[in-house]
Design a protein around this motif. Sequence first.
Motif, PDB file in Angstrom:
ATOM      1  N   PHE A  78      59.526  59.955  58.884  1.00 17.74           N
ATOM      2  CA  PHE A  78      58.965  61.138  57.194  1.00 17.74           C
ATOM      3  C   PHE A  78      60.291  61.442  56.558  1.00 17.74           C
ATOM      4  N   LEU A  79      60.154  62.565  55.528  1.00 17.95           N
ATOM      5  CA  LEU A  79      61.051  62.179  54.155  1.00 17.95           C
ATOM      6  C   LEU A  79      62.271  63.030  55.405  1.00 17.95           C
ATOM      7  N   HIS A  80      62.111  63.802  55.870  1.00 24.04           N
ATOM      8  CA  HIS A  80      63.037  65.002  56.877  1.00 24.04           C
ATOM      9  C   HIS A  80      62.672  64.973  57.734  1.00 24.04           C
ATOM     10  N   PRO A  81      63.602  63.765  57.975  1.00 22.56           N
ATOM     11  CA  PRO A  81      64.274  63.376  60.157  1.00 22.56           C
ATOM     12  C   PRO A  81      63.645  64.336  60.918  1.00 22.56           C
ATOM     13  N   ASP A  82      63.666  65.747  61.006  1.00 22.60           N
ATOM     14  CA  ASP A  82      63.473  66.569  62.076  1.00 22.60           C
ATOM     15  C   ASP A  82      61.779  67.372  61.561  1.00 22.60           C
ATOM     16  N   GLN A  83      61.570  66.604  60.344  1.00 21.08           N
ATOM     17  CA  GLN A  83      60.235  67.185  60.592  1.00 21.08           C
ATOM     18  C   GLN A  83      59.099  67.729  60.957  1.00 21.08           C
ATOM     19  N   VAL A  84      58.604  66.797  61.904  1.00 22.66           N
ATOM     20  CA  VAL A  84      57.750  67.517  62.521  1.00 22.66           C
ATOM     21  C   VAL A  84      57.947  68.460  64.345  1.00 22.66           C
ATOM     22  N   VAL A  85      59.634  67.561  64.351  1.00 22.95           N
ATOM     23  CA  VAL A  85      60.114  68.407  65.634  1.00 22.95           C
ATOM     24  C   VAL A  85      61.919  67.254  65.821  1.00 22.95           C
ATOM     25  N   GLY A  86      62.974  67.694  66.274  1.00 24.12           N
ATOM     26  CA  GLY A  86      64.656  67.590  66.197  1.00 24.12           C
ATOM     27  C   GLY A  86      63.627  66.189  65.938  1.00 24.12           C
ATOM     28  N   LEU A  87      64.768  65.152  65.561  1.00 29.13           N
ATOM     29  CA  LEU A  87      65.064  63.614  65.519  1.00 29.13           C
ATOM     30  C   LEU A  87      65.280  63.281  67.155  1.00 29.13           C
ATOM     31  N   ASP A  88      66.569  64.003  67.536  1.00 28.38           N
ATOM     32  CA  ASP A  88      66.939  63.886  68.997  1.00 28.38           C
ATOM     33  C   ASP A  88      66.072  63.686  69.871  1.00 28.38           C
ATOM     34  N   LEU A  89      64.402  64.050  69.526  1.00 28.45           N
ATOM     35  CA  LEU A  89      63.500  63.774  70.449  1.00 28.45           C
ATOM     36  C   LEU A  89      63.013  63.130  70.264  1.00 28.45           C
ATOM     37  N   THR A  90      62.244  63.196  68.702  1.00 27.04           N
ATOM     38  CA  THR A  90      61.733  61.967  68.086  1.00 27.04           C
ATOM     39  C   THR A  90      62.056  60.336  68.829  1.00 27.04           C
ATOM     40  N   ARG A  91      62.807  60.518  68.817  1.00 25.52           N
ATOM     41  CA  ARG A  91      63.906  58.807  68.656  1.00 25.52           C
ATOM     42  C   ARG A  91      62.954  57.943  69.952  1.00 25.52           C
ATOM     43  N   MET A  97      61.132  53.637  66.762  1.00 29.08           N
ATOM     44  CA  MET A  97      62.565  52.621  67.547  1.00 29.08           C
ATOM     45  C   MET A  97      62.137  51.507  66.227  1.00 29.08           C
ATOM     46  N   ASP A  98      63.583  51.115  67.154  1.00 27.02           N
ATOM     47  CA  ASP A  98      63.807  50.004  66.335  1.00 27.02           C
ATOM     48  C   ASP A  98      63.674  48.664  67.766  1.00 27.02           C
ATOM     49  N   PRO A  99      63.999  47.238  66.923  1.00 25.55           N
ATOM     50  CA  PRO A  99      64.320  46.322  68.064  1.00 25.55           C
ATOM     51  C   PRO A  99      65.905  46.521  68.699  1.00 25.55           C
ATOM     52  N   PRO A 100      66.380  46.251  69.713  1.00 28.06           N
ATOM     53  CA  PRO A 100      65.226  45.216  70.906  1.00 28.06           C
ATOM     54  C   PRO A 100      64.340  46.916  71.472  1.00 28.06           C
ATOM     55  N   GLN A 101      65.059  48.769  71.505  1.00 28.09           N
ATOM     56  CA  GLN A 101      64.621  49.295  72.009  1.00 28.09           C
ATOM     57  C   GLN A 101      63.090  49.074  71.870  1.00 28.09           C
ATOM     58  N   HIS A 102      62.787  49.063  70.480  1.00 32.12           N
ATOM     59  CA  HIS A 102      60.853  49.166  70.205  1.00 32.12           C
ATOM     60  C   HIS A 102      60.761  48.107  71.321  1.00 32.12           C
ATOM     61  N   THR A 103      60.852  46.701  71.233  1.00 33.04           N
ATOM     62  CA  THR A 103      60.085  46.294  71.710  1.00 33.04           C
ATOM     63  C   THR A 103      60.188  45.954  73.831  1.00 33.04           C
ATOM     64  N   LYS A 104      61.316  46.995  74.285  1.00 34.54           N
ATOM     65  CA  LYS A 104      61.214  47.450  75.641  1.00 34.54           C
ATOM     66  C   LYS A 104      59.513  48.011  75.623  1.00 34.54           C
ATOM     67  N   TYR A 105      59.981  49.442  74.678  1.00 33.40           N
ATOM     68  CA  TYR A 105      58.642  50.402  74.946  1.00 33.40           C
ATOM     69  C   TYR A 105      57.179  49.799  74.778  1.00 33.40           C
ATOM     70  N   ARG A 106      57.123  49.038  73.869  1.00 26.29           N
ATOM     71  CA  ARG A 106      56.092  48.133  73.217  1.00 26.29           C
ATOM     72  C   ARG A 106      55.300  47.924  74.838  1.00 26.29           C
ATOM     73  N   MET A 107      56.043  46.890  75.442  1.00 24.56           N
ATOM     74  CA  MET A 107      55.745  46.593  76.328  1.00 24.56           C
ATOM     75  C   MET A 107      55.072  47.478  77.293  1.00 24.56           C
ATOM     76  N   ILE A 108      54.950  48.442  77.660  1.00 25.69           N
ATOM     77  CA  ILE A 108      54.981  48.985  78.293  1.00 25.69           C
ATOM     78  C   ILE A 108      53.519  49.872  78.320  1.00 25.69           C
ATOM     79  N   LEU A 109      53.439  50.105  76.676  1.00 25.56           N
ATOM     80  CA  LEU A 109      52.104  50.914  76.402  1.00 25.56           C
ATOM     81  C   LEU A 109      51.166  49.683  76.155  1.00 25.56           C
ATOM     82  N   GLN A 110      51.440  48.950  75.511  1.00 21.95           N
ATOM     83  CA  GLN A 110      50.343  47.880  75.472  1.00 21.95           C
ATOM     84  C   GLN A 110      49.431  47.563  76.212  1.00 21.95           C
ATOM     85  N   LYS A 111      50.258  47.637  77.653  1.00 29.77           N
ATOM     86  CA  LYS A 111      48.850  47.364  78.498  1.00 29.77           C
ATOM     87  C   LYS A 111      48.063  48.113  78.895  1.00 29.77           C
TER      88      LYS A 111
END
Length: 409
Positions: A78-91, A97-111
Amino acid sequence: MSTSTPTDVDLAQIDLFDMQWHRDGPPHDLFARMRAEAPVRWNPLADGTGCWSVTRHADVSAISRDTATYSSYRAGIFLHPDQVVGLDLTRNLLLYMDPPQHTKYRMILQKAFTPHTVAALEDDIRARVTTTLDRIATDGSADFVNDIAIPIPLGVLTELMGVPEEDIAQFFHWTEEIEAAQRAPEPNAAAEVFVQMAGYLHGQIERQVSEGIEDSLVMKLRAAEVEGEKLTDPEILVFFGLLAFAGNDTTRNTLATGMHTLLQHPDQLQELVADPSLIPGAVEEILRYTSVVQWFNRTATTDTELGGQRIKEGDRVVMWYTSASRDEEVFDDPQTFDIHRAKPDHKAFGGGGRHFCLGAGLARAELRIALEEITRRLRNLELSGEIERLPSHWANGLVKMPVTFTPEA
């Protein structure tokens, strides 16, 4: 209030996030002019800052696929980093997420969202749709949003998560609070909601463990591992929040705006009544035509160039999906709704690349089954009053849509 029209205003002065452009839905005439004249345009914002607005299909695709240059993690979506909740949590959220972190976590959920898994849910989804329609089918009238579009995806989601039926109202309240936080003038507006959800999630884990439930999404998240490590409580909580919001709000808005579009094109609605085999194609055209998530932000990680514009490191770059889905370079007669359109390369599930919507298959199944049952049972469906739009430049949605139909005997 400005009385300017898209054809007579200076594009350099337009703030696309000003609600004057969204009162009657997405500003498609304005988007068309921007695609032609200024597809990558500096957008001045009310707080004195600005961002780049990107409106062409090809540019939205390029940004989506280049996660090294255009980051979700750096300053959020979003335009403000902490728009919904703090960026430290929404990261901890996949969308941030960006790769490579995104890749690892997507593998969990896509199952949890494989084609086989979604196909296995067909009967449960149809049962949920049937139960929802049973409540209003003999009445001859309903509010399509509150009586149909909201309970169907919300019920499917809570069942998928192993949440008790009696807690659906609480889930609805949370999703409304999260959506409202996206529009709130102050950041971190949903902090209290996430505190409440954290407490609820803890109780759900204890209950589902004690009852021996293993196949719910809650328990799958609890059992998941990333490179041999379990998810932390904040990571599980944010995934939980994502499913509660993204798994419900977008499908609900698509079903509501999609039916509104069909009611505005009664000849095409009647084609679906006569021939349900047309419904999968109609779902794709509804997704293209309505594109209920209008935009997401990325942040440039380096100086770069896009569409002839020099973009500096740290600049915010906003992809307007709803505009890309009506790009004349990609679609013939894009402003026309046509359920017979060849499968469109729309951007309703994002611009492609790594952040393509994980729940796209589930959303398509819910929309298809809902339209199959609605067109079969709610005959002579018509608008019976004024619709009320969601006051948002981010979500293209409806708050109210009164309808009438022939009551079931």
